[in-house]
Design a protein around this motif. Sequence first.
Motif, PDB file in Angstrom:
ATOM      1  N   LEU A  43      -6.987  22.286  -3.662  1.00 34.89           N
ATOM      2  CA  LEU A  43      -6.199  21.482  -4.600  1.00 34.89           C
ATOM      3  C   LEU A  43      -5.378  22.263  -5.659  1.00 34.89           C
ATOM      4  O   LEU A  43      -4.135  22.110  -5.749  1.00 34.89           O
ATOM      5  CB  LEU A  43      -7.228  20.661  -5.561  1.00 34.89           C
ATOM      6  CG  LEU A  43      -7.882  19.521  -5.279  1.00 34.89           C
ATOM      7  CD1 LEU A  43      -9.160  19.128  -6.184  1.00 34.89           C
ATOM      8  CD2 LEU A  43      -6.955  18.520  -4.722  1.00 34.89           C
ATOM      9  N   GLY A  44      -5.873  23.569  -5.904  1.00 37.81           N
ATOM     10  CA  GLY A  44      -5.002  24.688  -6.652  1.00 37.81           C
ATOM     11  C   GLY A  44      -3.887  24.866  -6.063  1.00 37.81           C
ATOM     12  O   GLY A  44      -2.744  25.031  -6.440  1.00 37.81           O
ATOM     13  N   CYS A  45      -4.018  25.241  -4.725  1.00 41.07           N
ATOM     14  CA  CYS A  45      -3.051  25.525  -3.708  1.00 41.07           C
ATOM     15  C   CYS A  45      -2.018  24.447  -3.535  1.00 41.07           C
ATOM     16  O   CYS A  45      -0.678  24.648  -3.770  1.00 41.07           O
ATOM     17  CB  CYS A  45      -3.523  26.145  -2.464  1.00 41.07           C
ATOM     18  SG  CYS A  45      -4.173  27.701  -2.359  1.00 41.07           S
ATOM     19  N   TRP A  46      -2.221  23.191  -3.334  1.00 38.63           N
ATOM     20  CA  TRP A  46      -1.409  22.173  -3.107  1.00 38.63           C
ATOM     21  C   TRP A  46      -0.736  21.668  -4.444  1.00 38.63           C
ATOM     22  O   TRP A  46       0.440  21.617  -4.406  1.00 38.63           O
ATOM     23  CB  TRP A  46      -2.284  21.062  -2.509  1.00 38.63           C
ATOM     24  CG  TRP A  46      -2.886  21.292  -1.317  1.00 38.63           C
ATOM     25  CD1 TRP A  46      -2.275  22.246  -0.354  1.00 38.63           C
ATOM     26  CD2 TRP A  46      -3.875  20.501  -0.565  1.00 38.63           C
ATOM     27  NE1 TRP A  46      -3.112  21.957   0.892  1.00 38.63           N
ATOM     28  CE2 TRP A  46      -3.943  21.061   0.920  1.00 38.63           C
ATOM     29  CE3 TRP A  46      -4.782  19.364  -0.948  1.00 38.63           C
ATOM     30  CZ2 TRP A  46      -4.645  20.501   1.692  1.00 38.63           C
ATOM     31  CZ3 TRP A  46      -5.749  19.037  -0.174  1.00 38.63           C
ATOM     32  CH2 TRP A  46      -5.619  19.560   1.357  1.00 38.63           C
ATOM     33  N   LEU A  47      -1.405  21.826  -5.540  1.00 39.37           N
ATOM     34  CA  LEU A  47      -0.617  21.736  -6.868  1.00 39.37           C
ATOM     35  C   LEU A  47       0.681  22.697  -6.922  1.00 39.37           C
ATOM     36  O   LEU A  47       1.403  22.609  -7.431  1.00 39.37           O
ATOM     37  CB  LEU A  47      -1.603  21.749  -7.800  1.00 39.37           C
ATOM     38  CG  LEU A  47      -0.996  21.484  -9.474  1.00 39.37           C
ATOM     39  CD1 LEU A  47      -0.528  20.054  -9.372  1.00 39.37           C
ATOM     40  CD2 LEU A  47      -2.211  21.506 -10.488  1.00 39.37           C
ATOM     41  N   ALA A  48       0.285  23.936  -6.554  1.00 36.30           N
ATOM     42  CA  ALA A  48       0.945  25.103  -6.709  1.00 36.30           C
ATOM     43  C   ALA A  48       2.329  24.803  -5.767  1.00 36.30           C
ATOM     44  O   ALA A  48       3.444  25.198  -6.121  1.00 36.30           O
ATOM     45  CB  ALA A  48       0.585  26.275  -6.575  1.00 36.30           C
ATOM     46  N   THR A  49       1.813  24.215  -4.659  1.00 39.72           N
ATOM     47  CA  THR A  49       3.165  23.826  -3.862  1.00 39.72           C
ATOM     48  C   THR A  49       3.973  22.988  -4.502  1.00 39.72           C
ATOM     49  O   THR A  49       5.401  23.105  -4.244  1.00 39.72           O
ATOM     50  CB  THR A  49       2.324  23.570  -2.490  1.00 39.72           C
ATOM     51  OG1 THR A  49       1.631  24.363  -1.790  1.00 39.72           O
ATOM     52  CG2 THR A  49       3.564  22.997  -1.331  1.00 39.72           C
ATOM     53  N   ALA A  50       3.447  21.959  -5.317  1.00 39.11           N
ATOM     54  CA  ALA A  50       4.085  20.980  -5.884  1.00 39.11           C
ATOM     55  C   ALA A  50       5.069  21.626  -6.799  1.00 39.11           C
ATOM     56  O   ALA A  50       6.308  21.278  -7.020  1.00 39.11           O
ATOM     57  CB  ALA A  50       3.327  19.756  -6.264  1.00 39.11           C
ATOM     58  N   PRO A  87      11.410  28.925  -0.279  1.00 38.96           N
ATOM     59  CA  PRO A  87      10.528  27.991   0.564  1.00 38.96           C
ATOM     60  C   PRO A  87       9.383  28.814   1.224  1.00 38.96           C
ATOM     61  O   PRO A  87       8.278  28.093   1.715  1.00 38.96           O
ATOM     62  CB  PRO A  87      11.451  27.637   1.821  1.00 38.96           C
ATOM     63  CG  PRO A  87      12.921  27.744   1.077  1.00 38.96           C
ATOM     64  CD  PRO A  87      12.897  28.760   0.089  1.00 38.96           C
ATOM     65  N   ARG A  88       9.563  30.009   1.543  1.00 34.28           N
ATOM     66  CA  ARG A  88       8.551  30.807   2.116  1.00 34.28           C
ATOM     67  C   ARG A  88       7.096  30.818   1.285  1.00 34.28           C
ATOM     68  O   ARG A  88       6.067  30.808   1.731  1.00 34.28           O
ATOM     69  CB  ARG A  88       9.021  32.338   2.384  1.00 34.28           C
ATOM     70  CG  ARG A  88      10.234  32.234   3.622  1.00 34.28           C
ATOM     71  CD  ARG A  88      10.617  33.681   3.800  1.00 34.28           C
ATOM     72  NE  ARG A  88      11.077  34.114   2.365  1.00 34.28           N
ATOM     73  CZ  ARG A  88      11.738  35.448   2.538  1.00 34.28           C
ATOM     74  NH1 ARG A  88      11.680  36.283   3.299  1.00 34.28           N
ATOM     75  NH2 ARG A  88      12.152  35.904   1.220  1.00 34.28           N
ATOM     76  N   ALA A  89       7.665  30.879   0.019  1.00 34.62           N
ATOM     77  CA  ALA A  89       6.457  30.823  -0.866  1.00 34.62           C
ATOM     78  C   ALA A  89       5.530  29.715  -1.039  1.00 34.62           C
ATOM     79  O   ALA A  89       4.200  29.709  -0.737  1.00 34.62           O
ATOM     80  CB  ALA A  89       6.868  31.041  -2.247  1.00 34.62           C
ATOM     81  N   ALA A  90       6.410  28.621  -0.683  1.00 39.40           N
ATOM     82  CA  ALA A  90       5.863  27.244  -0.762  1.00 39.40           C
ATOM     83  C   ALA A  90       4.966  27.022   0.573  1.00 39.40           C
ATOM     84  O   ALA A  90       3.785  26.578   0.551  1.00 39.40           O
ATOM     85  CB  ALA A  90       6.904  26.185  -0.845  1.00 39.40           C
TER      86      ALA A  90
END
Length: 303
Positions: free
Chosen positions: A73-80, A89-92
């Motif tokens: 969840l933390g990674c997906w929130l960071a993606t948002a 885009p590479r970081a996302a």
Amino acid sequence: MRETVKTKRRSFRHLVPPVDVAGRIERSDRMDRPIRVLAKAVRRRIGPGRLRDLLHGVPTGKPLHPPLTDLSLGCWLATAVLDLTDADPRAARAVLVAGIGGAIPAAAAGITDWSSLHREQQRVGFVHAIANLTALGLYAGSLALRLTGNDRRGRLLSFAGLAAAGLGGYLGGHLAYRQAAGANHAESVTHLVPLGWHDLCEVGSLPDGRPVTRRLGYIDLFVLRVGDGVTVLADRCSHLAGPLHQGRLVSEGGTACVVCPWHGSTFRLSDGTVAHGPATAPQPYFETRIRRDGVLQVRPALA
């Protein structure tokens, strides 16, 4: 003035009615047939042993599923956040991959825990799993689109995945906080029994080799006499409060243990520690002594 305040409260409740989605799921029996089949299949596939104990979190003494879900969840929130700020885009993509990778072991641990819950908990957990699997599918599709250069559509799928993961998190919170799935159901024992020695019963009244339950104040205790020795644990299993005195006595690696009759949690009689899950928290253990007049005394063992 009071009438005005009451009127405002009634108006607010009318505008924002209470939402009890999780409670409705918990009370609905429409999904019981697939739940029963799936839970049985999971228990058969992941039988008692080291893998099952690892997925429950027995080696660490804490459930494994929650921290793994926090990672995803933390990674997906960071993606948002990265998508909203037009970051590289590479970081996302890198954070998105980490979230997808963490979701796989989280799902394995979660379904293992879920297979050993009460039916009302399994109903909520079933929808929780569907929401999280939907989120995982949306994020996997988002990654595929991003890798082909279609970042715009990939971002849209990510936001949809975050919404599905949010629903899954809401239901997971209901499981943990309302239904107490994964919580230690024997923790309150240490607060209900004062320190010091307490008279429990006469040793002569205890059967030899058969566990029974005896009450000490507000709590039930598991009491087992074997010859001149007496073992006392909290009777309610730390997993979901099953009655240990109705369980089986077994030997694990040469150590005497008791198996909870509800979901198979196995505790060592020597100190209450967990031999096998689904329980991860130990059973509260009591020191014993016998007075000259044959009265058994107990006191909570200090950690």
